[in-house]
Design an enzyme around this catalytic site. Structure first.
Site, PDB file in Angstrom:
ATOM      1  N   GLU A  33       0.845  -1.199   0.000  1.00 50.90           N
ATOM      2  CA  GLU A  33       0.000   0.000   0.000  1.00 50.90           C
ATOM      3  C   GLU A  33       0.875   1.242   0.000  1.00 50.90           C
ATOM      4  OE1 GLU A  33      -2.407   2.650  -0.461  1.00 50.90           O
ATOM      5  OE2 GLU A  33      -3.459   0.726  -0.218  1.00 50.90           O
ATOM      6  N   ARG A  35      -0.353   4.501   0.180  1.00 48.89           N
ATOM      7  CA  ARG A  35      -0.858   5.581   1.031  1.00 48.89           C
ATOM      8  C   ARG A  35      -0.166   5.558   2.390  1.00 48.89           C
ATOM      9  NH1 ARG A  35      -5.899   7.722  -0.622  1.00 48.89           N
ATOM     10  NH2 ARG A  35      -6.958   6.464  -2.221  1.00 48.89           N
ATOM     11  N   ALA A 177     -26.287  11.780 -11.350  1.00 44.24           N
ATOM     12  CA  ALA A 177     -27.288  11.469 -10.321  1.00 44.24           C
ATOM     13  C   ALA A 177     -27.177  10.029  -9.853  1.00 44.24           C
ATOM     14  CB  ALA A 177     -28.687  11.740 -10.860  1.00 44.24           C
ATOM     15  N   GLY A 178     -25.929   9.581  -9.684  1.00 46.01           N
ATOM     16  CA  GLY A 178     -25.695   8.259  -9.122  1.00 46.01           C
ATOM     17  C   GLY A 178     -25.533   8.333  -7.616  1.00 46.01           C
ATOM     18  N   ALA A 316     -17.719  -1.927  -2.227  1.00 44.50           N
ATOM     19  CA  ALA A 316     -16.726  -2.407  -1.268  1.00 44.50           C
ATOM     20  C   ALA A 316     -17.026  -3.829  -0.826  1.00 44.50           C
ATOM     21  CB  ALA A 316     -16.679  -1.471  -0.061  1.00 44.50           C
ATOM     22  N   HIS A 440     -42.318  -6.256  17.100  1.00 49.77           N
ATOM     23  CA  HIS A 440     -43.130  -5.044  16.963  1.00 49.77           C
ATOM     24  C   HIS A 440     -42.806  -4.092  18.115  1.00 49.77           C
ATOM     25  CE1 HIS A 440     -46.589  -2.479  16.167  1.00 49.77           C
ATOM     26  NE2 HIS A 440     -46.872  -2.543  17.464  1.00 49.77           N
TER      27      HIS A 440
END
Length: 461
Positions: A33, A35, A177-178, A316, A440
């Protein structure tokens, strides 16, 4: 030169889950990785920070709109944007540090840096080369920009930039508009921003059930979001810290929108830069996805791929499932992902969730089906909580009653959908849900009522 059974490239949800599962199955594992923190796009600049801002602004909305109705009196809270950003960063930090802890706990080595694959069985990071019997590419995806629209990171931003704006804009134009566009549009709308969403297609949330699209748009419009549908963005001009968005509609007439900030939310594309796939001869699709077989193997021996960089929905949890499955395969076991039961969720308020087939897909396939629908207006808990917008719809086979899909607009939809996912995984009928006792008062009773509607009828409809 260090040697491993498995080296996973990328520490997003697919990569870190794959690495942990490989280690749990007895394979010596490393994860590469680049990052400074683990977790990939999702934990650092995607799913987690966006949910933090959605949560904070949802509470703000409740305080302004519903507290007084419940007898909770007092001054409505104001927004300290810097503190909200600090809360978001703390949320990110807790999650990324959690992955680092899990790596140490499971003895997964974190190789820090950016990876390339000079040849099968070898991964180069910086000046070091590491050997591996198996390489799993989990490099994720990146923002897909729009032709003629240049991101400047200031006025015209992508989703990462929208999460960390220096100030709350007065006017925001969202292109697309996703899921990403509507979630972040909702965040800023609750903060008082005038939000307009521009979408090329004639409906929001492309690919979702048409009834959900219509109802969801009505709810968002009631919350203050504006929509321009069937509009092709031609370009964005920036001058004096402001933007002008030019677009054309179906009748070929042109128009413009002015904004302080423009969010480009037109989707994502696989990220494989720098890996050296072309030189290796790894096959990719026309859409730039790494081509894999039913066991997530590429055409090069010893190299597998999962997540956003291969075909399928860029989710994800889809990547996580593939990560666990490929780990099982590499350990000599049977890995499996049921792609027909992968839920999708939009974390607005109300939430939207779906799994399986839509009515449009079933009609196109000529499948005989029945639909059971129940409105949250008939749910006591939802009415008490000012959350009665929306519905649950279950689609079942006309003859066998087996559940084929479900679509929910309403409170906690992202959690409610999993009852239906489990039912579908076991091949359950709508009647099986209908005969299952539900506590309930809960939102989940709406799911049961929709299942009842597939048969003799809901009770509270």
């Amino acid at each position: 030169m260090s040697s491993y059974d498995v080296i996973v490239i990328g520490s997003g949800p697919g990569g870190y889950v794959c690495a942990i599962r490989c280690a749990q199955l007895g394979l010596k594992t490393a994860c590469v990785e680049g990052r400074e923190t683990l977790g990939g796009t999702c934990l650092n600049i995607g799913c987690i920070p966006s949910k933090a801002l959605l949560h904070a602004t949802e509470l703000l909305h409740e305080a302004h709109e519903n507290f007084a109705k419940m007898g909770l009196m007092g001054d409505a809270p104001s927004v300290d944007w810097d503190k909200m950003q600090a809360y978001k960063r703390d949320t990110i930090g807790q999650n990324t540090k959690g992955i680092e802890f899990l790596f140490k706990k499971n003895k997964v080595d974190w190789i820090k840096g950016w990876a390339s694959i000079p040849e099968p069985g070898r991964v180069k990071v910086g000046d070091e080369v590491h050997e591996a019997r198996h390489i799993v590419i989990a490099s994720g995806s990146e923002v897909s920009t729009l032709k003629g629209v240049e991101l400047d990171g200031d006025v015209v931003v992508d989703s990462e930039g929208a999460l960390s704006l220096p100030r709350i804009p007065e006017k925001l134009v969202v292109i697309g508009a996703g899921v990403i566009g509507l979630e972040l549009g909702s965040v800023y709308s609750r903060l008082g921003t005038d939000v307009t969403v521009v979408e090329y297609l004639d409906a929001i949330t492309p690919g979702m059930d048409a009834e959900v699209q219509k109802q969801f748009q009505k709810i968002l419009a009631k919350q203050g979001l504006k929509f321009v549908l069937g509009a092709a963005v031609q370009g964005v001009e920036v001058a004096d810290g402001k933007a002008r968005v030019a677009y054309r509609v179906r009748d070929d007439s042109g128009a413009t929108l002015e904004a302080d900030t423009v969010l480009v939310a037109t989707g994502r594309r696989p990220y494989t830069d720098g890996l050296g796939l072309e030189a290796l001869g790894v096959k990719v699709t026309e859409r730039g996805q790494i081509a894999t077989d039913g066991h997530w193997a590429t055409n090069i021996d010893g190299i597998h791929a999962i997540g956003d960089c291969i075909a399928g929905p860029m989710l994800a949890h889809k990547a996580e499932d593939e990560g666990m499955a490929v780990a099982e395969v590499l350990a000599g076991k049977h890995g499996h992902v049921n792609y027909g039961v992968i839920p999708a969720v939009i974390y607005t308020h109300p939430e939207v969730a779906s799994v399986g087939a839509t009515e449009e897909q079933l009609k196109q396939d000529g499948r005989a089906y029945k639909a059971g629908k129940f409105s949250f207006m008939g749910n006591g808990r939802a009415k008490a909580n000012f959350a009665a917008d929306g519905f649950v719809k279950i689609l079942a086979d006309q003859e066998t009653d087996r559940i084929l899909g479900a679509h929910i607009v309403g409170p906690m939809a992202g959690d409610l959908i999993h009852e239906i996912c489990v039912a579908m995984e076991f091949g359950a009928a709508a009647q099986d849900l209908a005969l299952t006792c539900h506590a309930h008062p809960t939102y989940s009773e709406a799911v049961r009522e929709a299942a009842l509607a597939c048969g003799d009828g809901a009770i509270h409809a």
